[in-house]
Design a protein around this motif. Sequence first.
Motif, PDB file in Angstrom:
ATOM      1  N   HIS A 194       0.747  -1.096  -0.042  1.00 28.77           N
ATOM      2  CA  HIS A 194       0.088   0.042  -0.009  1.00 28.77           C
ATOM      3  C   HIS A 194       0.826   1.283   0.108  1.00 28.77           C
ATOM      4  O   HIS A 194       0.388   2.312  -0.409  1.00 28.77           O
ATOM      5  N   GLN A 195       2.094   1.159   0.524  1.00 29.21           N
ATOM      6  CA  GLN A 195       2.768   2.498   0.876  1.00 29.21           C
ATOM      7  C   GLN A 195       3.240   3.027  -0.576  1.00 29.21           C
ATOM      8  O   GLN A 195       3.145   4.243  -0.665  1.00 29.21           O
ATOM      9  N   PRO A 196       4.016   2.356  -1.512  1.00 28.37           N
ATOM     10  CA  PRO A 196       4.248   3.330  -2.619  1.00 28.37           C
ATOM     11  C   PRO A 196       3.080   3.879  -3.628  1.00 28.37           C
ATOM     12  O   PRO A 196       3.266   4.671  -4.199  1.00 28.37           O
ATOM     13  N   ARG A 197       1.803   3.030  -3.231  1.00 30.19           N
ATOM     14  CA  ARG A 197       0.653   3.527  -3.953  1.00 30.19           C
ATOM     15  C   ARG A 197       0.137   4.932  -3.409  1.00 30.19           C
ATOM     16  O   ARG A 197      -0.550   5.827  -4.043  1.00 30.19           O
ATOM     17  N   GLY A 226      -7.112  -1.396 -10.046  1.00 31.72           N
ATOM     18  CA  GLY A 226      -6.052  -0.744  -9.085  1.00 31.72           C
ATOM     19  C   GLY A 226      -6.075  -1.750  -7.775  1.00 31.72           C
ATOM     20  O   GLY A 226      -6.289  -2.960  -7.874  1.00 31.72           O
ATOM     21  N   LEU A 227      -5.490  -1.034  -6.847  1.00 28.07           N
ATOM     22  CA  LEU A 227      -5.138  -1.748  -5.584  1.00 28.07           C
ATOM     23  C   LEU A 227      -6.181  -2.325  -4.975  1.00 28.07           C
ATOM     24  O   LEU A 227      -7.304  -1.889  -4.767  1.00 28.07           O
ATOM     25  N   GLY A 228      -6.156  -3.987  -4.862  1.00 24.57           N
ATOM     26  CA  GLY A 228      -7.225  -4.383  -3.910  1.00 24.57           C
ATOM     27  C   GLY A 228      -8.605  -4.541  -5.049  1.00 24.57           C
ATOM     28  O   GLY A 228      -9.434  -5.077  -4.481  1.00 24.57           O
ATOM     29  N   ASN A 229      -8.537  -4.385  -6.263  1.00 17.95           N
ATOM     30  CA  ASN A 229      -9.593  -4.366  -7.106  1.00 17.95           C
ATOM     31  C   ASN A 229     -10.504  -3.436  -6.679  1.00 17.95           C
ATOM     32  O   ASN A 229     -11.949  -3.598  -6.844  1.00 17.95           O
ATOM     33  N   GLU A 230     -10.316  -2.277  -5.809  1.00 15.29           N
ATOM     34  CA  GLU A 230     -11.327  -1.409  -5.124  1.00 15.29           C
ATOM     35  C   GLU A 230     -11.580  -0.561  -6.173  1.00 15.29           C
ATOM     36  O   GLU A 230     -12.729   0.305  -5.693  1.00 15.29           O
ATOM     37  N   GLY A 231     -11.361  -0.304  -7.425  1.00 16.15           N
ATOM     38  CA  GLY A 231     -11.890   0.432  -8.504  1.00 16.15           C
ATOM     39  C   GLY A 231     -11.091   1.900  -8.387  1.00 16.15           C
ATOM     40  O   GLY A 231     -10.382   2.409  -7.620  1.00 16.15           O
ATOM     41  N   LEU A 232     -11.131   2.385  -9.642  1.00 10.78           N
ATOM     42  CA  LEU A 232     -10.500   3.698  -9.850  1.00 10.78           C
ATOM     43  C   LEU A 232     -11.299   4.934  -9.694  1.00 10.78           C
ATOM     44  O   LEU A 232     -12.239   4.906 -10.010  1.00 10.78           O
TER      45      LEU A 232
END
Length: 743
Positions: free
Chosen positions: A137-140, A207-213
């Motif tokens: 999560h951090q680099p994101r 995106g991250l975790g398939n959480e959506g853009l």
Amino acid sequence: MEQVMLHVCIWSLSLVSTQAGLIPESSRMGLAGWIYSKGALAAGGDVHTGKYNFTGAIAFCTSNYECAGFTFKGNSSEPAEEVLVYFKSTYEPNTDPLWNTYVKNFKEVELIIDPDNVTHTTNPLYLGCHSDSGYTHQPRGFYSQLLYGETFQNITGRVGPGRWNQIYEDAQAKIIADAAHPFVSGMPSQLLEFESGGGRVGLSNRGLGNEGLALSGGKVYEGYLFARADKPVNLTVSLEDYTTTAVLASTTLVIKPGNWTRYNFSLTPSAGTACETIDVRSDPNIDCGGQGSPLTPGHACIKCAGEFAVALGKAGDAVNLGYAMLQPGEWGRYKGLEVLKSGVDILKSMGVTVIRQGGTFACAPDNGAYYQWQKWTGPAYKRESVGAEWGHSYISGWGPFEMVDMCNAAGIEPVMTTTASSTPGDYADLVEYCWGDATTPMGWKRIHVDGHPAPYRVKFFELGNEQYNTDYVQQVEAMEKRAAQLGMPETLYYMFPENGGLNSSDMKRAVAARLPIGHILADIHTGGDGGMTQAEGLFAASADFKQGAVNAETNAGTHHMKRAVLEAADLNNFLNTKEPRMILRTASFCTERSGHFDSFDQGLSFFLPNMTWLQPPGYVHQMYSDSWLPHALDVVVSGRFDQSASAARSEAGGDIVVRYVNKAAIEVNATMTIKGMAGPLSVKWLELSAADPLDANSPGMPAHISPVARLITVGSNITFSPNSVTILTIHKNAPKSPGVYFE
């Protein structure tokens, strides 16, 4: 000279009262610093429970600032044997004769500041933060890449939170990894083969975790895609709202037959995509993360409607995909870099002066061989590190040089953590790669092969992570020799990756090699505080070896108000030290995805796809940065052990700042003496506080705990709130009526 007395008037346990359940005067016994009574402390306010004898209970509560007292059951008021003891942050006992209670006999706080006694120059590098890019999560929070899994790893079906989702719309197709056509470093590419049907076949990424853009309507998004085909094919890339199936923007790339080719594209969505908070684990398609085993769910979960899609629309077409990039246009990036503007903005709002990027990802597995610095040079899609993972974290594309670029552009000092497994020659080449010009072999490579004309301006290098590096002396010797050849001797700093620093044998070797001993820095990793104390012990133990130290991890494990108080008190310890060999401090972590996507719930700031915001410890950094003055003053705090203060003044002495921390769960009173200053004075009072030390800022209430400013006149009755951090800014020539100077 006249002195100004600032009286903070509230109740104190030294003025023992029978009101509000306080222990009556008649219950006091002779133990210095404590008040005893029969009765039990009320339920709630638990700090700790365990078996102790009387001496052990006194020692534990004395050393713990949260502990106001303790209570236990039994006939003896001072048991020699161990009994079950309840340590509390509360002061309200009942009258149960079977129980015994001790509470601390606090006195009024006295705070004395001498503005004429400048003790040292304050070090701005204490206001740093630590980023561990091993946690995905951090680099994101910094990296502008919106796609997760840009090399098309871990393709899944429509169900499940995979990195890429398969698209089959009225189509039969083959979507498989293709080892016969690798992209780089032997990594299989992704084959899309449209076998039959009249719809489309492809892949989508949320995106991250398939959480959506979280897409912004009317704003440009830029990207590129590496692809190859055996015959010409049309490949569509698009931004879509998957909740409504609306196509918000699309363009067609004509893939030419032959080898791998980069295809650039630009997409401007016609509308934005909405985000909503959902219950953790309520949507099986979204991975909100968590930590521990068994997994503790994250504390926030979000669902945004945007996705990026790449698809074929004609039966018989086939294409190989190798690498994809999607990022905001210039509007959402920092100075043209692949860095989110929102990420740098939050760093600047905290006044971050230095960032260490490092962690276990640099030393394991295989002693961090995959993180060898040479594998992270040049464009991300050309690197040996493309597709790199650590544990369950995907970190490809954000390496040490991206971090240095971000810091250089933002005016922040970078600290690069490298692998202890690098040879002395590798390390010497790293110095030359960062600092050399085109006349040096590694400088030429950076400029002409990797396309980075400017130097990577990094002076702090850590040679490993949380390990004893037996090759450290030889590595530093090689680095320093190469630095001297570049005309910069005794310019770089070399962090040793273990708390205890060099052993006696390596100290002798360092001296024999004529290394700059003051540039050898032991990296002390701690919990939320204590780094300065450990450094002082290290310096005392090796008095003849004048090494320095850094405190480049402070793993407090929390982001709540409790962490803010701890952070401020530790910063005070650093700001009060006269020890010039403590070079920097970086608080863990700079940022965190709300929901602590995989581990370590300790971000100074939080981010989600659609927002960034500060947590209480991040506000502490903001408060200390905004009120920064260069000259530290002598400060004496007496009366309570759970209070902390530091002070500084301006160059000319006209401005004074006092940073006060009340770690207690109650209000405290104090008398503050500022020597030599005539009053009354206008004082700007800035306070961060919360009644509940475990309170924090949620996405729905991002400023719930944030600084509150007011103006007072010195001499009025004021209160230091429970669990609070307060900044008092005083101007010698301020008018008597508050509100003019501080407008």
